[in-house]
Scaffold this active site. Structure first.
Site, PDB file in Angstrom:
ATOM      1  N   GLY A  10       0.815  -1.216   0.000  1.00 12.07           N
ATOM      2  CA  GLY A  10       0.000   0.000   0.000  1.00 12.07           C
ATOM      3  C   GLY A  10       0.844   1.259   0.000  1.00 12.07           C
ATOM      4  O   GLY A  10       0.485   2.262  -0.628  1.00 12.07           O
ATOM      5  N   ASP A  11       1.983   1.226   0.677  1.00 12.38           N
ATOM      6  CA  ASP A  11       2.910   2.358   0.677  1.00 12.38           C
ATOM      7  C   ASP A  11       3.398   2.631  -0.745  1.00 12.38           C
ATOM      8  O   ASP A  11       3.442   3.782  -1.184  1.00 12.38           O
ATOM      9  CB  ASP A  11       4.087   2.054   1.605  1.00 12.38           C
ATOM     10  CG  ASP A  11       5.099   3.178   1.666  1.00 12.38           C
ATOM     11  OD1 ASP A  11       4.704   4.341   1.860  1.00 12.38           O
ATOM     12  OD2 ASP A  11       6.307   2.887   1.523  1.00 12.38           O
ATOM     13  N   ALA A  12       3.723   1.571  -1.465  1.00 14.59           N
ATOM     14  CA  ALA A  12       4.177   1.725  -2.854  1.00 14.59           C
ATOM     15  C   ALA A  12       3.052   2.263  -3.743  1.00 14.59           C
ATOM     16  O   ALA A  12       3.284   3.116  -4.606  1.00 14.59           O
ATOM     17  CB  ALA A  12       4.682   0.394  -3.390  1.00 14.59           C
TER      18      ALA A  12
END
Length: 119
Positions: free
Chosen positions: A9-11
């Site tokens: 999700g960060d990516a």
């Protein structure tokens, strides 16, 4: 593993920020990079969360809570523990939505919470 989902999700969140800035922010590469880092920081995610959370579905809230409550090994020095856990939660939501192919919802949540952080 919820932390793996949050990592993904960060990516996803960083790609959204970079894509938006690439198309709408007319500046140098260095300025775009700095702005991206600012937008995807744990602090900015925590601010965006306040706007986004009322819009979460039941399933999204479940993933948020699982990400927020995950046992992390270390919290970055420049980030408050509560803020970091909140950012893990929102990243888990983005990861879940990506893994389930909900690209329209990803864009909707990004628009609601993050575009207002871009000045």
């Amino acid at each position: 593993n919820i932390l793996a989902v949050a990592h993904l999700g960060d990516a996803v969140l960083e790609l959204l920020a970079r894509s938006y800035l690439f198309s709408d922010y007319h500046s140098s590469n260095n300025e775009i990079h700095k702005k991206t880092i600012e937008i995807v920081s744990a602090k900015a995610q925590s601010v965006a969360l306040e706007i986004i959370m009322p819009c979460f579905t039941e399933e999204e809230m479940s993933f948020y809570k699982r990400g927020r409550n995950a046992k992390v090994k270390a919290v970055p020095k420049n980030t408050d523990t509560v803020v970091y856990h909140r950012s893990c939660g929102i990243e888990a939501v983005f990861g879940y939505l990506y893994l389930t192919g909900q690209s329209e919802r990803i864009n909707e949540i990004f628009d609601i919470g993050f575009k207002n952080l871009i000045k």
